[in-house]
Design a protein around this motif. Structure first.
Motif, PDB file in Angstrom:
ATOM      1  N   ALA A 194      56.369  37.276  67.037  1.00 38.02           N
ATOM      2  CA  ALA A 194      56.670  37.857  65.726  1.00 38.02           C
ATOM      3  C   ALA A 194      57.274  39.245  65.877  1.00 38.02           C
ATOM      4  O   ALA A 194      58.222  39.607  65.164  1.00 38.02           O
ATOM      5  CB  ALA A 194      55.405  37.923  64.876  1.00 38.02           C
ATOM      6  N   MET A 195      56.757  40.039  66.798  1.00 34.47           N
ATOM      7  CA  MET A 195      57.288  41.386  67.013  1.00 34.47           C
ATOM      8  C   MET A 195      58.716  41.356  67.549  1.00 34.47           C
ATOM      9  O   MET A 195      59.520  42.242  67.265  1.00 34.47           O
ATOM     10  CB  MET A 195      56.402  42.157  67.990  1.00 34.47           C
ATOM     11  N   MET A 196      59.051  40.320  68.306  1.00 32.80           N
ATOM     12  CA  MET A 196      60.384  40.221  68.907  1.00 32.80           C
ATOM     13  C   MET A 196      61.368  39.436  68.053  1.00 32.80           C
ATOM     14  O   MET A 196      62.565  39.460  68.298  1.00 32.80           O
ATOM     15  CB  MET A 196      60.289  39.549  70.281  1.00 32.80           C
ATOM     16  N   GLY A 197      60.866  38.707  67.050  1.00 35.05           N
ATOM     17  CA  GLY A 197      61.744  37.896  66.228  1.00 35.05           C
ATOM     18  C   GLY A 197      62.219  36.637  66.914  1.00 35.05           C
ATOM     19  O   GLY A 197      63.333  36.168  66.692  1.00 35.05           O
ATOM     20  N   ILE A 198      61.363  36.036  67.739  1.00 38.65           N
ATOM     21  CA  ILE A 198      61.748  34.862  68.517  1.00 38.65           C
ATOM     22  C   ILE A 198      60.816  33.700  68.212  1.00 38.65           C
ATOM     23  O   ILE A 198      59.703  33.870  67.738  1.00 38.65           O
ATOM     24  CB  ILE A 198      61.693  35.145  70.031  1.00 38.65           C
ATOM     25  N   GLY A 199      61.298  32.497  68.474  1.00 45.33           N
ATOM     26  CA  GLY A 199      60.437  31.335  68.401  1.00 45.33           C
ATOM     27  C   GLY A 199      59.449  31.375  69.558  1.00 45.33           C
ATOM     28  O   GLY A 199      59.705  31.999  70.583  1.00 45.33           O
ATOM     29  N   GLY A 200      58.345  30.726  69.415  1.00 44.88           N
ATOM     30  CA  GLY A 200      57.300  30.811  70.428  1.00 44.88           C
ATOM     31  C   GLY A 200      57.671  30.247  71.781  1.00 44.88           C
ATOM     32  O   GLY A 200      56.980  30.501  72.775  1.00 44.88           O
ATOM     33  N   GLY A 201      58.770  29.502  71.856  1.00 47.32           N
ATOM     34  CA  GLY A 201      59.135  28.871  73.114  1.00 47.32           C
ATOM     35  C   GLY A 201      59.466  29.836  74.228  1.00 47.32           C
ATOM     36  O   GLY A 201      59.287  29.526  75.402  1.00 47.32           O
ATOM     37  N   LEU A 223      63.763  35.805  62.441  1.00 43.89           N
ATOM     38  CA  LEU A 223      62.620  34.978  62.064  1.00 43.89           C
ATOM     39  C   LEU A 223      62.966  34.044  60.909  1.00 43.89           C
ATOM     40  O   LEU A 223      62.532  32.887  60.874  1.00 43.89           O
ATOM     41  CB  LEU A 223      61.423  35.859  61.690  1.00 43.89           C
ATOM     42  N   ALA A 224      63.769  34.537  59.965  1.00 44.29           N
ATOM     43  CA  ALA A 224      64.172  33.704  58.829  1.00 44.29           C
ATOM     44  C   ALA A 224      65.009  32.512  59.289  1.00 44.29           C
ATOM     45  O   ALA A 224      64.854  31.393  58.787  1.00 44.29           O
ATOM     46  CB  ALA A 224      64.946  34.540  57.811  1.00 44.29           C
ATOM     47  N   THR A 225      65.896  32.731  60.261  1.00 47.63           N
ATOM     48  CA  THR A 225      66.741  31.633  60.743  1.00 47.63           C
ATOM     49  C   THR A 225      65.952  30.636  61.580  1.00 47.63           C
ATOM     50  O   THR A 225      66.275  29.444  61.606  1.00 47.63           O
ATOM     51  CB  THR A 225      67.913  32.165  61.589  1.00 47.63           C
ATOM     52  N   ALA A 252      58.556  35.748  58.787  1.00 50.18           N
ATOM     53  CA  ALA A 252      59.612  36.139  57.853  1.00 50.18           C
ATOM     54  C   ALA A 252      59.023  36.760  56.594  1.00 50.18           C
ATOM     55  O   ALA A 252      59.509  37.789  56.102  1.00 50.18           O
ATOM     56  CB  ALA A 252      60.459  34.917  57.497  1.00 50.18           C
ATOM     57  N   LEU A 253      57.975  36.150  56.054  1.00 49.52           N
ATOM     58  CA  LEU A 253      57.328  36.699  54.856  1.00 49.52           C
ATOM     59  C   LEU A 253      56.784  38.100  55.130  1.00 49.52           C
ATOM     60  O   LEU A 253      56.890  39.004  54.287  1.00 49.52           O
ATOM     61  CB  LEU A 253      56.199  35.770  54.395  1.00 49.52           C
TER      62      LEU A 253
END
Length: 274
Positions: free
Chosen positions: A161-168, A64-66, A201-202
């Motif tokens: 958010a749960m998967m750590g992926i962009g929404g795309g 998420l940070a990246t 990320a926060l």
């Protein structure tokens, strides 16, 4: 968790390579680099001996940070080509944000194996869609309104958010199923990833603060060295992917990426069962 300098050097090369692939995929398919970063980082953390309870959380939080920086670069490239729908972002943005808060809170309190199961399940669904889905498939010719709109946007935010992926990863196929032009879906998905990345990320910093077993130099569930290694190549290649998205036939790449996701999902399910 002591490792040799040679191993750290190999780790650095792997992270730089992961960033390159993630950036290219993020710009090209609009699926978010996290779908590449999370499984690779998960396996790297496994090799480093990071405890199972926090391993997947660190992979997701770091991803998420990246995504924040990678999405920002991708947005600029797509916006130059008129492929970002600002009206849709304003309409969906608040519900996506709320969904991210909910998804981050849930992810912070579920166990590592359960989070891995969520990732593997969604990765399987996305792989099947990329391998066999057709852009002509439709649920309806217009996007839902009212409660349906907020529910759909919130779902994308929470699961991403749960998967750590962009929404795309979710928004591109969903928008396409509602008759949304694919190139515009890809460009808009980059901006959705930015909306997801910041609060996500926060949230992973806060929920991971002070947890035992975190790898060295972690800020909550975000590992700083991995983030700094992934970012340069992902930011460099995200605009390249975005440019290619407007010029090439992506069918072969979708199927190759589907194979990668399928293998990843099988390995994760196998790990959960053994």
């Amino acid at each position: 968790m002591a490792v040799s300098p040679e191993y750290l050097a190999i780790l650095a090369v792997v992270m730089l390579a992961v960033g390159a692939v993630a950036g290219l995929i993020a710009g090209l398919l609009g699926v978010g680099g996290g779908i590449v970063i999370v499984p690779v980082l998960f396996h790297v953390l496994t090799e480093l001996g990071v405890p199972e309870d926090v391993r997947m959380h660190v992979a997701v939080g770091t991803s998420l940070a990246t995504i924040i920086a990678t999405s920002a670069k991708s947005i600029g490239a797509h916006r130059k080509r008129g492929a970002v729908d600002d009206a849709l972002l304003k309409s969906w943005g608040p519900a996506i944000f709320v969904g991210v808060i909910v998804g981050t809170a849930v992810a912070g309190y579920v166990k590592g194996p359960e989070l891995s199961a969520v990732f593997a399940t969604i990765a399987t669904v996305v792989a099947l869609h990329m391998a066999f889905g057709k852009e002509s498939w439709r649920i309806a010719n217009d996007l839902p309104r009212g409660v349906g709109k907020h529910t759909l946007a919130g779902f994308i935010g929470a699961v991403s958010a749960m998967m750590g992926i962009g929404g795309g990863t979710l928004s591109v196929p969903i928008l396409s199923l509602y008759g949304y032009p694919i190139i515009r879906a890809v460009g808009t998905a980059a901006a959705i990833g930015f909306i997801i990345g910041i609060p996500g990320a926060l949230g992973f910093i806060l929920t991971g603060w002070g947890k035992a077993g975190l790898p060295p130099y972690s800020l909550g569930y975000i590992n700083i060295p991995a983030t700094l290694l992934i970012l340069p190549t992902s930011m460099w290649l995200a605009p390249v992917g975005a440019k290619l998205a407007h010029t090439m036939n992506r069918t072969w790449l979708r199927r190759a990426f589907a194979l990668f996701l399928a293998i990843t999902a099988v390995r994760m399910f196998y790990g959960l069962l053994t």
